[in-house]
Design a protein around this motif. Structure first.
Motif, mmCIF file in Angstrom:
data_model
loop_
_atom_site.group_PDB
_atom_site.id
_atom_site.type_symbol
_atom_site.label_atom_id
_atom_site.label_comp_id
_atom_site.label_asym_id
_atom_site.label_seq_id
_atom_site.Cartn_x
_atom_site.Cartn_y
_atom_site.Cartn_z
ATOM 1 N N ASP A 56 1.152 -1.402 -0.005
ATOM 2 C CA ASP A 56 -0.014 0.037 -0.027
ATOM 3 C C ASP A 56 1.003 1.341 0.070
ATOM 4 N N LEU A 57 0.968 2.297 -1.193
ATOM 5 C CA LEU A 57 1.818 3.624 -1.283
ATOM 6 C C LEU A 57 1.019 4.031 -0.461
ATOM 7 N N GLY A 58 0.355 3.811 0.489
ATOM 8 C CA GLY A 58 -0.478 5.257 1.164
ATOM 9 C C GLY A 58 0.429 4.769 2.518
ATOM 10 N N VAL A 59 0.730 3.683 2.936
ATOM 11 C CA VAL A 59 1.714 3.438 4.215
ATOM 12 C C VAL A 59 3.495 4.508 4.123
ATOM 13 N N SER A 60 3.777 4.577 4.833
ATOM 14 C CA SER A 60 4.837 5.118 4.596
ATOM 15 C C SER A 60 6.186 3.801 4.574
ATOM 16 N N ARG A 61 7.440 4.287 4.132
ATOM 17 C CA ARG A 61 8.362 2.865 4.320
ATOM 18 C C ARG A 61 8.741 3.194 5.933
ATOM 19 N N GLN A 62 8.880 4.392 6.666
ATOM 20 C CA GLN A 62 9.207 3.971 8.269
ATOM 21 C C GLN A 62 7.491 4.879 8.466
ATOM 22 N N HIS A 63 7.141 3.857 9.224
ATOM 23 C CA HIS A 63 5.634 4.512 9.402
ATOM 24 C C HIS A 63 5.397 4.649 11.000
ATOM 25 N N GLY A 64 6.243 4.619 11.900
ATOM 26 C CA GLY A 64 5.868 4.723 13.446
ATOM 27 C C GLY A 64 7.605 4.027 13.687
ATOM 28 N N ASN A 77 3.985 8.045 15.692
ATOM 29 C CA ASN A 77 3.881 7.619 15.126
ATOM 30 C C ASN A 77 4.754 8.909 13.492
ATOM 31 N N THR A 78 5.623 8.435 12.677
ATOM 32 C CA THR A 78 6.428 8.770 11.942
ATOM 33 C C THR A 78 6.282 8.637 10.785
ATOM 34 N N GLY A 79 5.273 8.821 10.503
ATOM 35 C CA GLY A 79 4.386 8.749 8.606
ATOM 36 C C GLY A 79 3.008 9.664 8.052
ATOM 37 N N ARG A 80 3.699 9.462 7.066
ATOM 38 C CA ARG A 80 2.568 11.216 6.401
ATOM 39 C C ARG A 80 1.208 10.387 6.613
ATOM 40 N N GLN A 81 0.674 9.304 7.003
ATOM 41 C CA GLN A 81 -0.751 9.178 7.314
ATOM 42 C C GLN A 81 -1.154 9.028 8.977
ATOM 43 N N LEU A 82 -2.862 8.671 9.107
ATOM 44 C CA LEU A 82 -2.603 8.836 10.563
ATOM 45 C C LEU A 82 -2.253 7.782 11.433
ATOM 46 N N VAL A 83 -2.262 7.150 12.186
ATOM 47 C CA VAL A 83 -1.884 5.945 13.294
ATOM 48 C C VAL A 83 -4.083 6.121 14.502
ATOM 49 N N ARG A 84 -3.940 5.016 14.032
ATOM 50 C CA ARG A 84 -5.685 5.234 15.146
ATOM 51 C C ARG A 84 -5.453 4.613 15.965
ATOM 52 N N GLY A 111 -3.752 4.124 5.559
ATOM 53 C CA GLY A 111 -3.505 3.402 4.127
ATOM 54 C C GLY A 111 -4.542 4.392 2.853
ATOM 55 N N SER A 112 -3.954 3.607 1.506
ATOM 56 C CA SER A 112 -4.775 4.362 0.749
ATOM 57 C C SER A 112 -6.496 4.033 0.929
ATOM 58 N N GLY A 113 -7.616 4.985 0.334
ATOM 59 C CA GLY A 113 -8.711 4.857 0.468
ATOM 60 C C GLY A 113 -9.244 4.313 1.032
ATOM 61 N N TYR A 114 -9.730 3.829 1.830
ATOM 62 C CA TYR A 114 -10.225 3.296 2.757
ATOM 63 C C TYR A 114 -10.006 1.665 3.763
ATOM 64 N N ARG A 115 -8.907 1.741 3.076
ATOM 65 C CA ARG A 115 -7.568 0.723 3.778
ATOM 66 C C ARG A 115 -6.470 1.393 4.699
ATOM 67 N N GLU A 116 -7.091 0.209 6.092
ATOM 68 C CA GLU A 116 -6.231 0.595 7.220
ATOM 69 C C GLU A 116 -5.258 -0.688 7.672
ATOM 70 N N HIS A 117 -4.140 -0.921 8.672
ATOM 71 C CA HIS A 117 -3.793 -2.193 8.536
ATOM 72 C C HIS A 117 -3.456 -1.858 9.595
ATOM 73 N N LEU A 118 -3.631 -3.587 10.531
ATOM 74 C CA LEU A 118 -3.454 -3.327 11.880
ATOM 75 C C LEU A 118 -2.256 -3.610 12.411
ATOM 76 N N VAL A 119 -1.873 -3.161 12.936
ATOM 77 C CA VAL A 119 -0.618 -3.705 13.990
ATOM 78 C C VAL A 119 -0.733 -4.127 15.356
ATOM 79 N N GLU A 120 -1.021 -5.063 15.816
ATOM 80 C CA GLU A 120 -1.075 -6.081 17.201
ATOM 81 C C GLU A 120 0.305 -5.406 18.221
ATOM 82 N N LEU A 121 -0.152 -5.120 19.343
ATOM 83 C CA LEU A 121 1.082 -4.360 20.118
ATOM 84 C C LEU A 121 0.510 -4.830 21.496
ATOM 85 N N TYR A 122 1.269 -5.744 21.895
ATOM 86 C CA TYR A 122 1.265 -6.730 23.568
ATOM 87 C C TYR A 122 2.568 -6.647 24.275
#
Length: 262
Positions: A56-64, A77-84, A111-122
């Protein structure tokens, strides 16, 4: 996965502060080592330690990034798009880093359009083995909140759009609900004032019982309209499956009802 192996080597899963992170394309575990920083994004190693949204080109190469300092893991957050984050919290490139609580934290990279990518942290706590497989364990049932018959009917009428799973649903006004209830229960004496008092009683009772969303006015914010609190109430009841679409059967055929538009 060389980096993942080296981070996890020699660290017991129960070590307090151990960070576990995973996406659909990879996972890692990292010890609570002061000064350690992990990066996630679309890029490749060694620029990132965990890939996310790799197509997904909407995600920065280093996003967080996740850094361990002062006894906590800090997310930035170090990327161009928001992190929710949970409860609708957003992080921008300019947002200050926030500490992660012990336990599970999901975050979504826009990400691009309506795409969102999950990162699970524990983040493991004391006497905590971290995330373990529970594929054969019994499913935990959702919390079902107690409602009497009058309360259930009232909330179904007010929240019928939520039970139809309409996009951006909002509750009916008390005036509109009173008209529909007068049709359904003409001898029950429902009016706007009675509806307001009954809803307030439900909000107070469920708030004391630990409801997920705010149900009472925050005195520091003045006195907001009840509509936001009613939205929280209905949303939580629907999400918990306390109210479900078959509850709409409690309402008769609506073809003869007054117009339901607020």
């Amino acid at each position: 996965m060389t980096l993942t192996t080296s981070l996890a080597r020699g660290v017991a899963p129960a070590t307090p502060g151990t960070l576990h992170a995973r996406t659909v394309t990879g996972e890692l575990s990292a010890p609570p080592r002061p000064g350690l920083t992990l990066r996630f994004g679309r890029g490749e190693e060694p620029d990132v330690d965990l890939g996310v949204g790799v197509d997904d080109l909407g995600v920065s190469r280093q996003h967080g990034e996740l850094s361990y300092r002062h006894g906590l893991w800090w997310l930035r957050n170090t990327g161009r798009q928001l992190v929710r984050l949970p409860r609708g919290r957003m992080m921008h490139l300019s947002t200050e880093a926030i500490p992660l609580d012990t336990g599970y934290t999901p975050l979504f990279v826009k990400g691009s359009g309506y795409r969102e990518h999950l990162v699970e942290l524990y983040v493991a706590g004391h006497d905590d083995p971290g995330p373990v497989s529970r594929r054969t364990a019994e499913t935990v049932s959702p919390k079902i909140w107690a409602l009497d018959d009058d309360e259930r009917l009232l909330l179904v009428v007010l929240g019928q759009r939520y039970l139809l799973y309409e996009e951006d649903a909002r509750p009916l006004t008390y005036a509109t609900a009173a008209k529909q209830l007068a049709y359904l229960r003409p001898d029950a004496g429902w009016n706007e004032r009675r509806i307001e008092h009954r809803i307030e009683a439900v909000r107070r009772r469920l708030d004391r019982a630990g409801f997920r969303y705010p149900l009472l006015h925050d005195k520091s914010e003045g006195r907001p309209g009840d509509n936001r609190l009613l939205h929280n109430l209905i949303k939580g009841l629907v999400e918990s499956t306390t109210l479900v679409p078959p509850d709409l059967d409690r309402m008769e055929d609506d073809t003869a009802w007054p117009d339901s538009a607020p």
